[in-house]
Design a protein around this motif. Sequence first.
Motif, PDB file in Angstrom:
ATOM      1  N   GLN A 169       0.832  -1.196   0.000  1.00 36.56           N
ATOM      2  CA  GLN A 169       0.000   0.000   0.000  1.00 36.56           C
ATOM      3  C   GLN A 169       0.872   1.253   0.000  1.00 36.56           C
ATOM      4  OE1 GLN A 169      -2.480   0.780   3.534  1.00 36.56           O
ATOM      5  NE2 GLN A 169      -4.207   1.088   2.135  1.00 36.56           N
ATOM      6  N   HIS A 170       1.922   1.239   0.804  1.00 36.06           N
ATOM      7  CA  HIS A 170       2.845   2.376   0.863  1.00 36.06           C
ATOM      8  C   HIS A 170       3.533   2.579  -0.480  1.00 36.06           C
ATOM      9  CE1 HIS A 170       5.767   5.184   2.527  1.00 36.06           C
ATOM     10  NE2 HIS A 170       6.708   4.486   1.937  1.00 36.06           N
ATOM     11  N   ALA A 171       3.976   1.498  -1.109  1.00 35.96           N
ATOM     12  CA  ALA A 171       4.662   1.590  -2.397  1.00 35.96           C
ATOM     13  C   ALA A 171       3.739   2.149  -3.480  1.00 35.96           C
ATOM     14  CB  ALA A 171       5.187   0.217  -2.811  1.00 35.96           C
ATOM     15  N   LEU A 172       2.482   1.697  -3.498  1.00 33.20           N
ATOM     16  CA  LEU A 172       1.533   2.169  -4.499  1.00 33.20           C
ATOM     17  C   LEU A 172       1.179   3.638  -4.291  1.00 33.20           C
ATOM     18  CD1 LEU A 172      -0.845  -0.935  -4.691  1.00 33.20           C
ATOM     19  CD2 LEU A 172       0.907  -0.253  -6.334  1.00 33.20           C
ATOM     20  N   GLU A 173       1.095   4.066  -3.029  1.00 33.69           N
ATOM     21  CA  GLU A 173       0.825   5.476  -2.748  1.00 33.69           C
ATOM     22  C   GLU A 173       1.980   6.348  -3.222  1.00 33.69           C
ATOM     23  OE1 GLU A 173       0.120   5.509   1.418  1.00 33.69           O
ATOM     24  OE2 GLU A 173      -1.967   4.841   1.260  1.00 33.69           O
ATOM     25  N   ARG A 174       3.197   5.901  -3.001  1.00 32.35           N
ATOM     26  CA  ARG A 174       4.363   6.645  -3.457  1.00 32.35           C
ATOM     27  C   ARG A 174       4.398   6.716  -4.979  1.00 32.35           C
ATOM     28  NH1 ARG A 174       9.731   4.413  -1.208  1.00 32.35           N
ATOM     29  NH2 ARG A 174      10.490   6.179  -2.442  1.00 32.35           N
ATOM     30  N   GLU A 175       4.037   5.626  -5.621  1.00 35.17           N
ATOM     31  CA  GLU A 175       4.012   5.592  -7.078  1.00 35.17           C
ATOM     32  C   GLU A 175       2.983   6.571  -7.620  1.00 35.17           C
ATOM     33  OE1 GLU A 175       4.015   2.030 -10.279  1.00 35.17           O
ATOM     34  OE2 GLU A 175       2.180   2.203  -9.099  1.00 35.17           O
ATOM     35  N   ALA A 176       1.808   6.630  -6.982  1.00 35.26           N
ATOM     36  CA  ALA A 176       0.752   7.531  -7.429  1.00 35.26           C
ATOM     37  C   ALA A 176       1.188   8.989  -7.289  1.00 35.26           C
ATOM     38  CB  ALA A 176      -0.524   7.285  -6.623  1.00 35.26           C
TER      39      ALA A 176
END
Length: 233
Positions: A169-176
């Motif tokens: 979830q953290h990785a996807l938020e950073r990607e967004a």
Amino acid sequence: MDRRAEFSRWKAQCLSKADLSRKGSVDEDVAELVQLLNGREQFFTTSSCAGRIILLEASISGFDVQKQNCCWLLVTHKPCIKEDVIVALKKANGDTVLKFEPLVLHVQCRQLQDAQILAVRSTHGLEVPLCHKGKLMVTEEYIDFLLKIANQKMEENKKRIERFYNCLQHALEREAITNSHPKGKVNEKNNSYSRRKKRNREKARGKCITEENDKELEKDDPDISVLIFPEDY
């Protein structure tokens, strides 16, 4: 049709199909993770298992059990007790193996960089033969001992699922955030120092998260290999 549209069409087609697993539905302990992935346009899941304890009857070749040609005597996604295994073993006429299998998640990714976010490997499993040609080769006391280990692995597996969910979830938020703020060329000279400082902080933070996750997992499994974030993510 471009690749993005083709992937979306393929995703919709696959997710609309009936669940053909033995259980017929997504396991409760992994449902939130599956929902997170399927909610992103660059992923979709094709199969999953939150982790299970199983008793298989099949022919054994070098302790390698082929699940396609075997009989499932017992399967549970919850902690298991000795009495359930003993009852199931009474049905066996061939070779039986007790196994614990951790989280399994098959995911289709739109491109390689999406797949790198999900790259996780683990040796957190258990596989022990119990019977040969229908004859029990171990004591009930030993079966009870094996189940204590398997149940401990099941509990640890749940913790790992939660940690993986949080890291993903953290990785996807950073990607967004990264995708919504592309780099510009305006005031490049004036802003170069602040951007470089920010990148260093983010890189250090990402490295810290990955290393902490690795260390926490390796406490219980020294053979594990984990990559939640690519090095330059």
